[in-house]
Design an enzyme around this catalytic site. Sequence first.
Site, short mmCIF file in Angstrom:
data_model
loop_
_atom_site.label_atom_id
_atom_site.label_comp_id
_atom_site.label_asym_id
_atom_site.label_seq_id
_atom_site.Cartn_x
_atom_site.Cartn_y
_atom_site.Cartn_z
N CYS A 246 0.83 -1.21 0.00
CA CYS A 246 0.00 0.00 0.00
C CYS A 246 0.87 1.27 0.00
O CYS A 246 1.49 1.57 -1.02
CB CYS A 246 -0.98 -0.03 1.17
SG CYS A 246 -2.39 1.09 0.93
N HIS A 331 -3.94 -5.00 -0.09
CA HIS A 331 -3.57 -5.57 1.21
C HIS A 331 -3.60 -7.10 1.17
O HIS A 331 -4.66 -7.70 1.33
CB HIS A 331 -4.51 -5.06 2.31
CG HIS A 331 -4.29 -3.63 2.66
ND1 HIS A 331 -3.46 -3.23 3.69
CD2 HIS A 331 -4.77 -2.49 2.11
CE1 HIS A 331 -3.44 -1.91 3.75
NE2 HIS A 331 -4.23 -1.44 2.81
N GLU A 333 -2.63 -9.07 3.41
CA GLU A 333 -3.01 -9.58 4.73
C GLU A 333 -4.51 -9.48 4.98
O GLU A 333 -5.01 -9.98 6.00
CB GLU A 333 -2.25 -8.82 5.83
CG GLU A 333 -2.81 -7.46 6.22
CD GLU A 333 -2.59 -6.37 5.18
OE1 GLU A 333 -3.18 -5.28 5.33
OE2 GLU A 333 -1.83 -6.60 4.22
#
Length: 363
Positions: A246, A331, A333
């Site tokens: 990001c 993202h 994650e």
Amino acid sequence: MEKTVGLENGASFIGEGFGSSSEMKGEVVFNTGMTGYQELITDPSYCGQIVTMTYPLIGNYGINRSDNESARPSISGLIVKEVSKTPSHWQKEKSLSEWLDEYDVPGIEGIDTRKLTKIIREHGTLRGKIVSADADPSAVAEQLKKWPLPTDQISRVSTKSAYVAPGSGARIVLVDFGAKQGILRECIKRNLDVVIVPYQTSAHDILKLNPDGVLLSNGPGDPKEVPEAIDTVHELLGKVPLFGICLGHQLFALASGANTVKMRFGHRGVNHPVKNLRSGKFVITSQNHGFTVEPESLVGTDLEITHRAINDGTIEGLRHTKYPAFSVQYHPEASPGPDDSQDLFDEFLSMIESNKKEGASLA
């Protein structure tokens, strides 16, 4: 208690307040996620922003201790169509309104969030303020026009001192520009030895930690507002494997000679489709960003595009052609969102192992 959301363009919306009774300014953005409100409210990348949720009912499963992405809410305010008055979930500890009040974050419900979202899509992100219902919209608009957007968000959300999440695997230095806990969780799952450092840590001090790799985290705001971080990434290139997420992706691009620009209304949601140009595969991703890498600026750099957004064609991934370094705008994650891209952490570890072998063969 009635409240108003006033925008810098003069538009205003009257609704019912929840959470804190305080008044708050911020950049008004929207998120399209149906679930995951607790994770996004605690995502440090939202620091300084008032978030509009496009899904109509928010707060229906309350707040629990396990879904935070940071220690407290990061947003400046929350706008919803309806906040749940009777949240129900076996892990629930308190309601959304109680939690926001505890951290002095104002919310407003009962407004036309579809209309507000259309305004943002047409005009781009706007300065806004949650105020009392009797406030004069024109006066609020004039005040907002004169209010400069904050530029210190990263310093507000980054750790103040280094700390360690020990493990027996490769040593990773995680540069905290506003890192979500999900990134650290993915590292811990892989038994990595993680040292988390403040955003202004120099390349010299990072290399003194003898890392096998460096992870550049997500974070809020304009990447150009932290030139010291750009210099740090530039100095690290070629000396240690890098993985940017990001904001870390944008800093990696800037450090490699590319440029970033502000988007009209950004990407914020959990269902953004992305194509991996190298494999041809598609993934559904979680995203939260208002800036993007300018494609034309890649000319003359050593960067190649690895991922693109399906909806608007913006750059979603980059790879350095000379050094072991890559990045993604989304993202991997998740938190909230799908886990389609968590294997990128394994790709980073493979890069680290390859770099070690190459170093050993040259020794």
